[in-house]
Design an enzyme around this catalytic site. Structure first.
Site, PDB file in Angstrom:
ATOM      1  N   SER A 120       0.828  -1.207   0.000  1.00 48.09           N
ATOM      2  CA  SER A 120       0.000   0.000   0.000  1.00 48.09           C
ATOM      3  C   SER A 120       0.858   1.252   0.000  1.00 48.09           C
ATOM      4  O   SER A 120       0.334   2.364  -0.023  1.00 48.09           O
ATOM      5  CB  SER A 120      -0.917   0.015   1.229  1.00 48.09           C
ATOM      6  OG  SER A 120      -0.155   0.015   2.418  1.00 48.09           O
ATOM      7  N   HIS A 141      -4.384  -4.236  -3.123  1.00 47.35           N
ATOM      8  CA  HIS A 141      -4.331  -3.765  -1.734  1.00 47.35           C
ATOM      9  C   HIS A 141      -5.655  -4.079  -1.046  1.00 47.35           C
ATOM     10  O   HIS A 141      -6.669  -3.427  -1.285  1.00 47.35           O
ATOM     11  CB  HIS A 141      -4.059  -2.261  -1.683  1.00 47.35           C
ATOM     12  CG  HIS A 141      -4.117  -1.707  -0.300  1.00 47.35           C
ATOM     13  ND1 HIS A 141      -4.782  -0.539  -0.001  1.00 47.35           N
ATOM     14  CD2 HIS A 141      -3.618  -2.171   0.879  1.00 47.35           C
ATOM     15  CE1 HIS A 141      -4.682  -0.304   1.295  1.00 47.35           C
ATOM     16  NE2 HIS A 141      -3.986  -1.282   1.853  1.00 47.35           N
ATOM     17  N   GLU A 153      -8.096  -2.393  -3.661  1.00 48.28           N
ATOM     18  CA  GLU A 153      -7.571  -1.479  -4.676  1.00 48.28           C
ATOM     19  C   GLU A 153      -6.668  -2.270  -5.628  1.00 48.28           C
ATOM     20  O   GLU A 153      -5.819  -3.050  -5.182  1.00 48.28           O
ATOM     21  CB  GLU A 153      -6.765  -0.365  -4.022  1.00 48.28           C
ATOM     22  CG  GLU A 153      -7.598   0.544  -3.144  1.00 48.28           C
ATOM     23  CD  GLU A 153      -6.771   1.625  -2.481  1.00 48.28           C
ATOM     24  OE1 GLU A 153      -6.992   2.806  -2.773  1.00 48.28           O
ATOM     25  OE2 GLU A 153      -5.889   1.281  -1.665  1.00 48.28           O
ATOM     26  N   ASN A 191      -5.172   5.019   1.427  1.00 47.58           N
ATOM     27  CA  ASN A 191      -4.209   5.503   2.419  1.00 47.58           C
ATOM     28  C   ASN A 191      -3.781   6.943   2.189  1.00 47.58           C
ATOM     29  O   ASN A 191      -3.296   7.597   3.124  1.00 47.58           O
ATOM     30  CB  ASN A 191      -2.993   4.577   2.469  1.00 47.58           C
ATOM     31  CG  ASN A 191      -3.263   3.338   3.297  1.00 47.58           C
ATOM     32  OD1 ASN A 191      -4.091   3.352   4.193  1.00 47.58           O
ATOM     33  ND2 ASN A 191      -2.566   2.256   3.000  1.00 47.58           N
TER      34      ASN A 191
END
Length: 291
Positions: A120, A141, A153, A191
């Site tokens: 990530s 992810h 993701e 994130n």
């Protein structure tokens, strides 16, 4: 790819354990690898604890839980994953380590196998550069906790082939996941937003703006989040948050990503969250939520 494939999950930490839970629950033969036997035992116990809790909550019956457990095979020799159709790498966020691992995979698994990295914070392209077959490497992810969160993701590396990208999305769809395609950039989408926000919540707590309970209540009650930032951080683990935040700061040089001092103190004290029994809250049961 067959409906029921052999999936290798590399790394028995928090994310690896969650992903292994997803794969075995979906009926895939799941080869769960870690070089450290003690880490592997903890990872297997985490997966089994999830299924035990699922039975207690009535989400699975005994037979379903037994079937899911039977799909999980712990291994400490990487050569034992040779027949994997899909490999999901979830080891420590270190580029050199991941590239070295991907180079070893070239010598072990079939050239037709999909290789996923759960990074990530690092470049999918950079990780794939460790392989002679970067065309089959895709970033996937999983949001934490992987067994409960639907979102994954998906990021293509510079040399990811169209067939690998499509096969990855199809595979994730079959798991019941919701895929969001993003660019190969530090932090992807989630994130980029989540880490600065969590850091601000921690800083607010540290400054005395509110308590863990009041800030969590404000976020769930007013913003509509399913859980507050401190409950979420305890599930993710303060050590994981520290690692992700620090690596994003190193790449982006944006001070919003740098973890507040409280994070360093909690990690040093071993107050990592649910997995250690104490973080922002205390826990009698360190098992993952069942589902």
């Amino acid at each position: 790819m067959n409906q029921r494939s052999t999936v290798a999950v590399l790394g028995a930490g928090t994310m690896g354990s969650g992903i292994a839970t997803v794969m075995s629950r979906a009926g895939h033969r799941t080869l769960f690898y870690d070089v450290d036997e003690a880490n592997l035992r903890r990872g297997v116990a985490t997966v089994n604890g999830f299924f035990d809790r699922s039975v207690e909550l009535g989400k699975l019956d005994d037979e379903q839980a037994l079937e899911a457990r039977s799909k999980l095979v712990g291994v400490t020799d990487l050569r034992e994953i040779a027949d994997a159709d899909v490999v999901v790498e979830a080891v420590f966020e270190d580029l050199s380590l991941k590239k070295e691992l991907f180079a070893r995979l070239d010598e072990i698994v079939s050239t037709s196998a999909l290789i996923h990295t759960n990074t990530s914070t690092l470049s999918v392209t950079g990780i794939a550069a460790g392989s002679r077959h970067p065309e089959r490497v895709v970033g996937t992810h999983y949001c934490n906790p992987a067994p409960l969160m639907k979102l994954v993701e998906v990021a293509r590396g510079r040399h990811t082939a169209d067939w690998a990208h499509k096969a990855t999305v199809d595979f994730l769809d079959a798991l019941g996941k919701t895929t969001v395609v993003t660019k190969d950039r530090p932090g992807f989408i989630v994130n980029r937003f989540l880490i600065p926000w969590e850091n601000r919540c921690i800083a607010a707590l540290e400054s005395g703006l509110g308590t863990t309970e009041s800030i969590d209540a404000a976020v769930t009650g007013a913003l509509g989040h399913p859980m507050g930032p401190f409950r979420l951080l305890d599930i993710v683990g303060l050590d994981i948050h520290q690692q992700v935040a620090t690596r994003l700061y190193e790449q982006l040089r944006d001070p919003r990503f740098f973890p507040p001092p409280m994070v360093e103190r909690m990690v040093a004290a071993g107050d990592l969250g649910r997995k250690t029994g104490r973080g922002f809250y205390t826990y009698d049961d360190t098992r993952l939520f069942g589902s």
